[in-house]
Design an enzyme around this catalytic site. Structure first.
Site, PDB file in Angstrom:
ATOM      1  N   GLU A 148       0.726  -1.173   0.062  1.00  0.00           N
ATOM      2  CA  GLU A 148      -0.120   0.058   0.112  1.00  0.00           C
ATOM      3  C   GLU A 148       0.938   1.021   0.098  1.00  0.00           C
ATOM      4  O   GLU A 148       1.760   1.353   0.774  1.00  0.00           O
ATOM      5  CB  GLU A 148      -0.839  -0.185   1.184  1.00  0.00           C
ATOM      6  N   HIS A 149       0.617   2.221  -0.807  1.00  0.00           N
ATOM      7  CA  HIS A 149       1.569   3.122  -1.233  1.00  0.00           C
ATOM      8  C   HIS A 149       1.379   4.537  -0.547  1.00  0.00           C
ATOM      9  O   HIS A 149       2.287   5.376  -0.663  1.00  0.00           O
ATOM     10  CB  HIS A 149       1.335   3.533  -2.742  1.00  0.00           C
ATOM     11  N   SER A 150       0.455   4.549   0.421  1.00  0.00           N
ATOM     12  CA  SER A 150       0.107   6.100   0.857  1.00  0.00           C
ATOM     13  C   SER A 150       1.464   6.805   1.505  1.00  0.00           C
ATOM     14  O   SER A 150       1.640   7.850   1.601  1.00  0.00           O
ATOM     15  CB  SER A 150      -1.031   6.094   1.599  1.00  0.00           C
ATOM     16  N   THR A 197       4.599   4.738   2.178  1.00  0.00           N
ATOM     17  CA  THR A 197       5.929   4.215   1.986  1.00  0.00           C
ATOM     18  C   THR A 197       5.950   4.143   0.530  1.00  0.00           C
ATOM     19  O   THR A 197       5.066   3.749  -0.209  1.00  0.00           O
ATOM     20  CB  THR A 197       6.042   2.665   2.719  1.00  0.00           C
TER      21      THR A 197
END
Length: 715
Positions: free
Chosen positions: A312-314, A316
């Site tokens: 999940e990119h938010s 990291t």
């Protein structure tokens, strides 16, 4: 969310703050980046608005940025998280998360044993991170910010009514692992502290037994009752479904809290992807039921011993998670090398009374959810969205194995910029215009730094694409080669500026966010040309790590492509996702572009008659192969089948797709023996008519364009 004080001081190096570029520099750099993307009239209109902004509102907003920078460790961080992630209402599964597929082990491990090794390695990595014993990141001796690491474990994104948010759970609350299998979720309790290194095999053995019990006993959950697929929905729909889920019963709320507070999630997949494309797709989204896409990361373990990662990119970036992934792959491969020792140590082990405390530590329980008609309707809507989205996507992969980084470096150009130009040429050949292109550039050398947009398109790259495609006969080989070199240099220079915090896109975003709610939005920010210049039809990023066999994400705009690429020493890898805009065809164009670029850079000094001689030599080879194809039982000799050493590389077998659409590019000029065997193998494997059609099509195009390039330059 915790601040940097949550990390041990040994992992918080003293770094400079992210700088704020000068307004005049950003205006000038925007003009250079936008000019090749816009028509003359719209460019002039857009720049008039930008110059007016720079003379009026801009200085006031610039001063606000400086004031903000004096009060924050990173003036951009909060705004970027809002803009790029938390206000984004698209699906995180398809449009935000990234995936890795790791290289195969020398021999496949049983699924439960592989998962146990990954869990054990992740626990140890977390302990080293939180104890401060993890060596800080650095690039060529330059320290990098470690701030993102505090969001690596025990973190979960939550959907909000208008914006999302992320929760980081305490060590006390996150002393467990979530396990997904057959659409069900389980909790596996962990020890309060890791065991000593000498007991690693014992820990893995205990974990394996618990996981194997789940694999053997779990029954498939009906897809219509999948909780995980809700996290793949549009964020507004997931918010409504999550609220409904919580309202159904107190036990649902407690179970969801346990799932979301887990240190990490391990997905035990029932599928066994074998082809490269299937492996990539399985790591990307699978069928959506055995995942929880809001978790900070999910370790993916397939039934055939393949394994991967979905992040999940938010909070990291993929470059941060690669540090963990390298540690995990190293642990797994060490286990494979010492598997006999591991099996010998555990062969006689059974669960006895003395293992009671371990049974409690590694005990498992299923999270059983309750349903209402409204919740089931939400799940059905999420499934319909998931299936329609998968059906509308085209994921294609390319392994270009004719050459890689080492050969590109011999051409005295940047490998990354070389690949970026290949993507520009491939896109131009397919669509006949240059696209706004995003390449991720890291700013982690600054405190709490993340990324900046390195814009790949320049006047040189656009003009070079037109030379190559629109009128190849009007300029000679040397002129095209020089334009390509200039485009590569310009891309490299701009990427270096971005890494120094001097890019334009984050600065422009900051200026826009500095406008107060009661103030009118400056006209330039609403200009269609300004907005269109950052409508990223190509969203690209490189991670070139040898542990990866797959890497990718989805497109960021509906009419664009998500392109992840890797540059190995002797190969180039691409993962291309789009809404059926021709991902597979674009991969073929990549192959052509790469070969043509090598031809340009290695033959620009040649005279037309020399190039024609090379072409004639390859044509003679084709004639020999054609004769062979009409007599398949004839034993060929290497001298007949192998092109002369001076033959040009582009006239090869070209890109070929295997049964799953995964493209390879073979170069029979690699050696005399290798070339012979490739030709023989192809003739034995395929109908001769198909072989000849592929070869003749490639040579016909090559001859036409090469002879045009060889004409005396009029420039």
């Amino acid at each position: 969310m915790p601040d940097s004080s949550a990390l041990p001081t040994t992992l918080s190096p003293a770094l400079a703050k992210l700088p704020i570029p000068e307004l005049s520099d950003t205006v000038a750099r925007f003009a250079a980046a936008a000019r090749p993307l816009l028509g003359a009239a719209e460019f002039d209109a857009c720049m008039a608005k930008l110059h007016a902004f720079a003379a009026n509102e801009g200085p006031v907003l610039q001063e606000r940025l400086r004031d903000r920078a004096s009060k924050h460790e990173n003036w951009l961080e909060e705004w970027w998280n809002e803009y790029a992630y938390f206000l984004n209402r698209a699906s995180v599964c398809f449009n935000v998360n990234y995936f890795f597929g790791f290289r195969s082990t020398s021999r496949p491990l049983p699924q439960a044993l592989l998962a146990a090794a990954l869990i054990d390695g992740a626990i140890r990595f977390r302990d080293s991170l939180e104890s401060g014993s993890l060596e800080p990141d650095n690039i060529r001796g330059k320290p990098m910010c470690m701030h993102q690491y505090q969001y690596m474990f025990a973190t979960c994104r939550h959907p909000g009514q208008t914006r999302d948010w992320t929760e980081v759970y305490s060590r006390e609350e996150s002393g467990h692992i979530a396990v997904a299998h057959k659409g069900r979720f389980y909790i596996l309790r962990l020890p309060a502290t890791s065991a000593d290194p000498g007991s690693r095999h014992n820990s893995i053995s205990l974990l394996e037994r618990r996981l194997q019990a789940i694999v053997e006993r779990a029954e498939h959950n009906e897809r219509s009752k999948s909780i995980g697929v809700l996290t793949a929905a549009l964020r507004d729909d997931w918010y409504a479904a999550r609220e409904c889920l919580l309202e159904v019963s107190p036990s649902n709320a407690a179970n969801l809290r346990m799932l979301e507070s887990a240190a990490l999630l391990v997905s035990l997949e029932s599928s066994a992807p074998s082809s490269h494309r299937d492996f990539s797709h399985a790591c990307y989204c699978s069928d959506g039921t055995n995942r929880y896409f809001d978790k900070n990361f999910q370790l993916l373990v397939f039934a055939n011993g393949r394994y991967g990662f979905n992040g999940e990119h938010s909070l990291t970036d993929a470059t941060t998670d690669m540090r963990l992934c390298n540690a995990l792959v190293s642990d797994v491969e060490a286990l494979v090398e010492n598997l006999s020792e591991m099996l010998a140590l555990t062969a006689t082990e059974t669960e006895t009374e003395s293992d009671a405390h371990n049974s409690e530590i590694y005990g498992t329980e299923e999270l059983v959810f309750e349903y209402s008609d409204e919740l089931l309707a939400h799940i059905q809507k999420a499934i319909a969205y998931f299936d329609a989205t998968v059906d509308s996507r085209e994921l294609s992969t390319l392994v270009f194995d004719s050459f890689g980084k080492e050969q590109i470096k011999q051409m005295k150009v940047s490998p990354d910029a070389f690949v970026q130009m290949a993507m520009q040429l491939a896109y131009y050949r397919k669509f006949r215009h240059v696209p706004p292109t995003y390449e991720s550039a890291s700013t982690k050398s600054y405190l709490r730094g993340r990324t900046e947009t390195s814009r790949s398109v320049s006047q040189h790259s656009a003009e070079w694409c037109r030379m190559m495609v629109d009128h190849p006969e009007t300029t000679g080989l040397y002129a095209k080669s020089e334009h390509l070199k200039q485009a590569i240099v310009q891309q490299s220079q701009y990427t270096a500026l971005c890494a120094k915090g001097a890019g334009i896109d984050r600065h422009l975003l900051g200026l826009q966010y500095a406008v107060r709610p009661d103030e009118p939005l400056p006209e330039v920010f609403a200009d269609s040309a300004f907005i269109g210049s950052r409508h990223w039809k190509l969203s690209t990023s490189q991670i070139s790590d040898p542990i990866l066999e797959a890497y990718g994400w989805g497109e960021v705009v509906d009419d664009g492509f998500g392109i992840a690429y890797r540059i190995d020493n002797d190969a180039l890898h691409f993962n291309v996702v789009s809404q059926r805009l021709g991902s597979a065809r674009l991969c073929q164009y990549f192959s052509d572009a790469l070969m043509d670029m090598r031809f340009l850079l290695t033959n620009a000094h040649k005279q037309p008659h020399e190039i024609k001689a090379d072409v004639d030599a390859v044509a003679n080879v084709l004639t020999s192969i054609k004769l062979l194809s009409s007599s398949p039982r004839r034993s060929p000799t290497p001298d007949i089948l192998t092109p002369p050493s001076h033959a040009v590389a582009p006239a090869t077998c070209g890109p070929e797709a295997d049964t799953d659409g995964h493209y390879h590019f073979r170069d029979p000029t690699a050696s005399r023996t290798a070339g012979s065997h490739v030709a023989i193998d192809e003739l034995e494997r395929l109908p001769s008519s198909e072989v000849m059609h592929a070869l003749e099509t490639r040579l016909s195009r090559f001859i036409k364009e090469s002879l045009h390039w060889a004409l005396p330059s009029t420039s």
